[in-house]
Enzyme design. Structure first.
Site, PDB file in Angstrom:
ATOM      1  N   ASN A  64       0.816  -1.215   0.000  1.00 20.98           N
ATOM      2  CA  ASN A  64       0.000   0.000   0.000  1.00 20.98           C
ATOM      3  C   ASN A  64       0.854   1.271   0.000  1.00 20.98           C
ATOM      4  O   ASN A  64       0.405   2.332   0.433  1.00 20.98           O
ATOM      5  CB  ASN A  64      -0.986   0.005   1.173  1.00 20.98           C
ATOM      6  CG  ASN A  64      -2.216   0.853   0.861  1.00 20.98           C
ATOM      7  OD1 ASN A  64      -2.662   0.905  -0.288  1.00 20.98           O
ATOM      8  ND2 ASN A  64      -2.745   1.541   1.866  1.00 20.98           N
ATOM      9  N   GLU A  81     -10.412   1.962   8.268  1.00 21.49           N
ATOM     10  CA  GLU A  81      -9.637   1.325   9.335  1.00 21.49           C
ATOM     11  C   GLU A  81     -10.631   0.746  10.339  1.00 21.49           C
ATOM     12  O   GLU A  81     -11.357   1.483  11.002  1.00 21.49           O
ATOM     13  CB  GLU A  81      -8.731   2.344  10.048  1.00 21.49           C
ATOM     14  CG  GLU A  81      -7.713   3.021   9.147  1.00 21.49           C
ATOM     15  CD  GLU A  81      -6.494   2.163   8.837  1.00 21.49           C
ATOM     16  OE1 GLU A  81      -6.400   1.038   9.367  1.00 21.49           O
ATOM     17  OE2 GLU A  81      -5.642   2.620   8.058  1.00 21.49           O
TER      18      GLU A  81
HETATM   19 ZN   LIG Z   1      -3.294  -1.380   6.605  1.00 27.23          ZN
END
Ligand SMILES: [Zn+2]
Length: 437
Positions: free
Chosen positions: A269, A398
């Protein structure tokens, strides 16, 4: 039983368990240091230099994972910056083993009715985390559903498949979303698509667990995701995930063998070609190591090609990358240079709808914010989806908790439930939107 007897009992059980499967062995000698002062600039520099793993994910980190190799250098940097600290965990491997045994015994106490074997895995497990093999058993069986097609978009470095699940809107015709006038019904609409990504960071186990629940729910409930074509990659980093089951519960990156370095792995990422390099580590030992160039990794290449393909067949309305932890919904850009992103206000508004719905389900508090307000992070799939693919809505979600990746199995189901409720509202809003881009 006295408390010391309990402690010895737990410890002995820990030793026995660790023989069977020890995914803490690479954490032996790792410590957790708690800083007495917040100093974001110093911590960010330590992260970029590949010296620490920040363990707070809902704000500036004051808890750092430090390895035996880097401890001396980290101490020097902190001393120079005038930051004092305490060692709150002396040996992370031992600490996690003990906690894991307690968790496992809790799971054992409950009557486990769920199974997932190669011949029988009709739903994702919600009472425990699934191995990568079990995920594949589930996906193989899901593929026989008439609205679903499961296919591989490519292979990881170690040769595992990266699976994509396409849930088709056909099969749910005649059930337009409530409030959707015929003017915006399917036939009149350009094909609208939604992309969900899970598991790109290996240690965030709750991400694939929840992403699989989302797949299952959309597939079996026509009221969810009506009017949208949904594509989901539930496990974007299978090698890293397997490594968290065999060697290191806190492994984050893929399994790239970095030449000329003793450290493996690229942060998938931080490897995307948008603002590539800023807010990521150039050092192979860094947890946010960006790789030798943008899209250097087969996993990100496979995801890129699949996203381009999906984008070419319709309007990509929303991209959501599911991570943990921190209970946050982040929107682009994570790299500082390009803010504000197009449709910032719309992303905020839809994001508020999501978090307000989520928060009501189990009384957890998720917050929405610009990704860059949390900490600079660029080369992410979220920023690439926004900046290059021009997805109207792009998010990084998240999940639970607010303090650890090692979330108890009994939180899988409620975390999935709250996210599903939030997504239902978001999908409905997306399907009703008049103008697409
Ligand atoms: Zn992550």
């Amino acid at each position: 039983m006295s408390s010391w007897q309990q402690y010895v009992g737990v410890f002995l059980l820990a030793v026995v368990t660790s023989v069977a499967s020890d995914n803490y062995k690479e954490l032996t000698g790792n410590q957790v240091w708690k800083l007495n002062q917040e100093d974001e600039a110093t911590v960010q520099q330590l992260v970029v230099d590949g010296l620490v793993d920040p363990l707070d994910h809902s704000g500036p980190s004051t808890s750092l994972r430090v390895t035996p190799e880097t401890a001396g250098l980290v101490k020097e940097v902190l001393d120079q910056a005038g930051i004092t600290y305490q060692v709150i965990v002396q040996d992370l491997a031992r600490y996690l083993r003990v906690n894991d045994v307690i968790q496992r015994s809790q799971v054992r106490k409950e009557l486990r009715a769920q199974t997932c074997t190669s011949s029988s895995c009709t739903a994702p497990l919600t009472d425990n985390y699934m191995t990568f093999d079990q995920m594949e058993y589930y996906l193989a069986q899901l593929n026989s559903h008439p609205r679903v097609s499961v296919s591989s978009i490519g292979k990881s470095i170690e040769g595992r498949d990266i699976w994509i699940v396409h849930i088709n809107r056909s099969g749910c015709e005649g059930q337009e979303p409530i409030g959707m006038t015929p003017r915006f019904a399917y036939s009149a609409m350009k094909r609208r698509t939604v992309w969900l990504e899970g598991g790109i960071h290996a240690r965030e186990w709750i991400s694939p667990a929840v992403t699989l629940q989302i797949i299952h729910n959309i597939t079996h409930d026509c009221s969810m995701g009506r009017g949208l074509e949904v594509y989901v990659v539930p496990m974007a980093n299978p090698d890293g995930y397997v490594h968290t089951w065999t060697n290191n519960r806190l492994w984050r990156k893929n399994r790239r063998n970095n030449p000329d370095s003793s450290c493996d792995g690229v942060d998938l990422n931080r490897n995307w070609d948008f603002d590539y390099g800023v807010g990521a580590s150039p050092h192979p030992c860094g947890e946010t190591y960006r790789g030798t160039s943008a899209f250097s990794e087969p996993e990100t290449q496979a995801l890129r090609e699949a996203m381009l393909q999906v984008n070419s067949t319709g309007t990509l309305q929303m991209v959501m990358a599911v991570h943990s932890y921190g209970q946050l919904l982040l929107y682009p850009y994570g790299g500082p240079a390009s803010n504000p992103a197009p449709y910032k206000e719309k992303m905020e508004n839809l994001g508020k709808l999501f978090v307000n719905t989520v928060n009501k389900v189990h009384d957890k508090t998720y917050k929405i914010m610009n990704a860059n307000e949390l900490y600079p992070a660029s080369g992410t799939s979220q920023d690439w989806a926004k900046g290059i693919l021009k997805a109207k809505y792009a998010y990084t979600l998240e999940l639970r908790s607010k303090k650890t990746f090692v979330l108890k199995p009994d939180e899988i189901l409620p975390t999935g439930q709250e996210v599903l409720e939030g997504l239902k509202m978001v999908f409905l809003a997306l399907a009703r939107e008049k103008n697409t881009q």
